[in-house]
Design an enzyme around this catalytic site. Sequence first.
Site, short mmCIF file in Angstrom:
data_model
loop_
_atom_site.label_atom_id
_atom_site.label_comp_id
_atom_site.label_asym_id
_atom_site.label_seq_id
_atom_site.Cartn_x
_atom_site.Cartn_y
_atom_site.Cartn_z
N HIS A 106 0.90 -1.20 -0.12
CA HIS A 106 -0.13 0.00 0.27
C HIS A 106 0.88 1.10 -0.26
CE1 HIS A 106 -2.27 -2.78 2.23
NE2 HIS A 106 -3.15 -2.52 1.74
N ASP A 109 2.51 2.05 3.28
CA ASP A 109 3.40 1.20 3.91
C ASP A 109 4.76 1.57 3.45
OD1 ASP A 109 1.20 -0.75 4.35
OD2 ASP A 109 1.60 -1.63 2.65
C1 XLS Z 1 -7.68 -6.91 4.03
C2 XLS Z 1 -7.00 -7.06 2.67
C3 XLS Z 1 -5.92 -6.08 2.67
C4 XLS Z 1 -5.66 -6.04 1.07
C5 XLS Z 1 -4.71 -4.86 0.77
O1 XLS Z 1 -7.97 -7.72 4.72
O2 XLS Z 1 -6.62 -8.47 2.58
O3 XLS Z 1 -4.56 -6.58 3.16
O4 XLS Z 1 -4.96 -7.18 0.62
O5 XLS Z 1 -5.56 -3.50 0.85
#
Ligand code: XLS
Length: 441
Positions: A106, A109
């Site tokens: 993200h 991140d």
């Molecule tokens: C949350 C999601 C997230 C997505 C990316 O539950 O799995 O981690 O994979 O935003």
Amino acid sequence: MAILGEKEYFKGIGDIPFEGKDSDNPLAYKFYNPDQMVAGKTMREHFKFAMAYWHTLCGTGGDPFGPGTRSFPWMASTDPLQAAKDKADAAFEFITKMGFDYFCFHDFDLVEEADTLSESEKRVEQIVEYLKEKMAASGVKLLWGTANLFSHPRYMNGAGSNPNFDVVARAGAQLKIALDATLALNGENYVFWGGREGYMSLLNTRMQMEQDNIGRLMRMARDYARGQGFHGTFFIEPKPMEPMKHQYDFDAATSINFIREQGLEADFKLNIEVNHATLAQHTFQHELQVAANAGMLGSIDANRGDYQNGWDTDQFPNNVLETAEALLVFLKAGGLQGGGINFDAKTRRNSTDLEDIFIAHIGGADTFARALLVADAVMQNAQYNHLLDQRYASFSSGKGADFVSEKLQLTDLYDYSKTVGEPKQISGKQELFENILNQHL
Ligand code: XLS
Ligand code: NI
Ligand code: NI
């Protein structure tokens, strides 16, 4: 080959070797042998394993009942850009020691969000330049990027689905910056996970308008990215709930309908997450099959839930039997369209050694590798194939074949049925199918 930054974060851990199933080395693969051929491809090619930036490098173990339990050495600097570079060094050291080829992120991140949009953008651009160098030095690639449109309080009522246009616009601005970063890093795909795109109460919600607005945002994202020369695939990642009570991308079927309704089917496929499937009361393999049927099996977020509770625990995969059943669907579908296997999983709060992160990913990769071998063997098993063919044999000839080729009318069924009488009882043989799968474990 391990690529280190200025300092080594995972000291005492070298490149993870494949040692086979009799090895007692916790830091070696027992089943994941990257160059081993299975069903015409190497394991490495089948899976395209990716590290998730958020869980692996940002998650310190906090939960609603207490703070994090880990203080990662790459989090020491108070200068956001230095901290981001340290984190990138740790990321690439980890990925290369694991022998993985990919990562996913993200936007925030990578680097901490700043107070203003412009400052945040500058930070993202700076860390992207740094990541480019790390990627060039290591050969590691970006499986997908995404924007975090759910953590900041401004998105408490949703991002694309927000009832306030200013928030929708802000989500669009952040989306543009995340797309720019993904493109600059040659990202192979871009993910939309709905996050807070859903609702808590219909009393204050115009559902159709919220969904159409998400569609508008996605079409804008597609047009912008294509205009910038992006050739990858967009993925929607279904999830039924958490954080919202009702999320618009509930499951694969719901998301496929949304994709078609919004005219996105030429550019969008699905990223199926194991734990999201189980939250929707489906099996993982069910979700993979629904996606495959629509030609939209794009990518996988690998993890698992806990059958005794109902939230997204994001544990590392370890169930070979279930994963084998899922990989049977995967192999029959011809694998993933553009995506890979991203470990969207975190170690438990009380797993506090740095080596636990390696051990967890090794376990996940071994689970998938072992399951692939099982699925491949089942696919080649004559008894299994015969049983399945037999089950549908009535559609291969005679009136059944005419029905499939749409040569019959309802009155033909009526006439035919009168001549054959009560259909013969035919066993579904579920236990035998299950035994064959077990036999190959
Ligand atoms: C949350 C999601 C997230 C997505 C990316 O539950 O799995 O981690 O994979 O935003
Ligand atoms: Ni996910
Ligand atoms: Ni998840």
